[in-house]
Design an enzyme around this catalytic site. Sequence first.
Site, PDB file in Angstrom:
ATOM      1  N   SER A 227       6.975   0.015   6.289  1.00 47.79           N
ATOM      2  CA  SER A 227       5.772  -0.757   5.602  1.00 47.79           C
ATOM      3  C   SER A 227       4.742  -0.072   5.217  1.00 47.79           C
ATOM      4  CB  SER A 227       5.301  -1.992   5.722  1.00 47.79           C
ATOM      5  OG  SER A 227       4.474  -2.732   5.233  1.00 47.79           O
ATOM      6  N   HIS A 229       1.792  -0.862   4.345  1.00 45.14           N
ATOM      7  CA  HIS A 229       0.760  -1.755   4.715  1.00 45.14           C
ATOM      8  C   HIS A 229       0.385  -1.222   6.295  1.00 45.14           C
ATOM      9  CE1 HIS A 229      -0.128  -4.644   1.750  1.00 45.14           C
ATOM     10  NE2 HIS A 229       1.235  -4.671   1.455  1.00 45.14           N
ATOM     11  N   ASP A 236      -2.849  -5.094  -1.703  1.00 49.93           N
ATOM     12  CA  ASP A 236      -2.604  -6.156  -2.515  1.00 49.93           C
ATOM     13  C   ASP A 236      -3.682  -6.807  -2.948  1.00 49.93           C
ATOM     14  OD1 ASP A 236      -0.049  -5.466  -1.921  1.00 49.93           O
ATOM     15  OD2 ASP A 236       0.539  -7.391  -0.581  1.00 49.93           O
ATOM     16  N   GLU A 286       5.630  -4.664  -8.547  1.00 46.19           N
ATOM     17  CA  GLU A 286       4.380  -5.403  -7.915  1.00 46.19           C
ATOM     18  C   GLU A 286       2.939  -4.961  -8.449  1.00 46.19           C
ATOM     19  OE1 GLU A 286       4.387  -4.965  -3.505  1.00 46.19           O
ATOM     20  OE2 GLU A 286       6.497  -6.019  -3.466  1.00 46.19           O
TER      21      GLU A 286
END
Length: 323
Positions: A227, A229, A236, A286
């Site tokens: 990921s 993140h 996000d 996204e």
Amino acid sequence: MSDAVPPDRRPRSAEGRAGSPLSRETPQAPDDRRRQLRRRRILAAVLIVVVIAAFVGGTVIALNAVAHQFQAGAAAAALPAPTESPSAPSSTPSVPPSPSDTAVPAAPTAPPVPPAFDKTAHSIDDPNSIWVVVNKQRPLADGANFVPPNLVDLPRDMPDPLGYMLRSDAADALHSMFAADKAEVGTQLIAQSGYRDYSVQVRAYQHYKDALGVAGADKTSARPGFSEHQTGLAMDIMDTSSGCDLETPCFGSAPSGVWLAANAYRFGFILRYPADKTAVTGYEYEPWHFRFVGVDLATEMHNTGVETLEEFFGLPAAPDYAG
């Protein structure tokens, strides 16, 4: 009155009157007198011709001298003024300048070519690098234990409802981007989801796996260790006015979403998962997921029109996991 000549008088001669000195000279024959008169006339004519020739010659010489002086003066006036005082003539003979000595106009210089972008300035493998590329084919090194450096809380004036953190350089850039959106668009952005450690990603992926199955979860959520993140460089983003969430792509058409897609590069962010690049990134569109890579790389990608890190660095597409 009688026509006879008195005996005591002599006839007039052609030379003079009677009793004059000429009358006492020896008389000359008529031919001699004519020859003498002719010679005198010839001499007089010659003298006249000589005088006229001398006058004309002198006049011509004088006129030539005046013309020469006039031409010399005109030529001197046309020459550039000397830069130095005249000096005595040099004994060294003058040499005409060679072609290399003559001044040649400088050729116009081409504008400098900007240096090529250095794609090796930062590592794409080191998880501490702001250029690290993480996808389904490129997991973080030692992902189960990796924690990024310089994690900080976001400034208090940035809405961060769940208290997520970012790396300090990414947090500073995000703060500037939020302020610019408010000034230019008039909306308020929200930091919806930032740094997630390995254990948090385990729970997130399991949630989607339970709801959508493995195939569905892999399109939406990264497996633990894969990921972005976890790098502390991804955020996000939502806003307070569009009513969008992380489950639908509506944020991409909201004013803030449109502005972010067009302007995030100014602050060092890229839209990591564009709508038409699922086959490259492995993830569905996204419009809220922005990744910090620094202004230099983000600007270069914007200027060249390259949308993904995989394409920019010439990496293989990562539509699926290796195993």
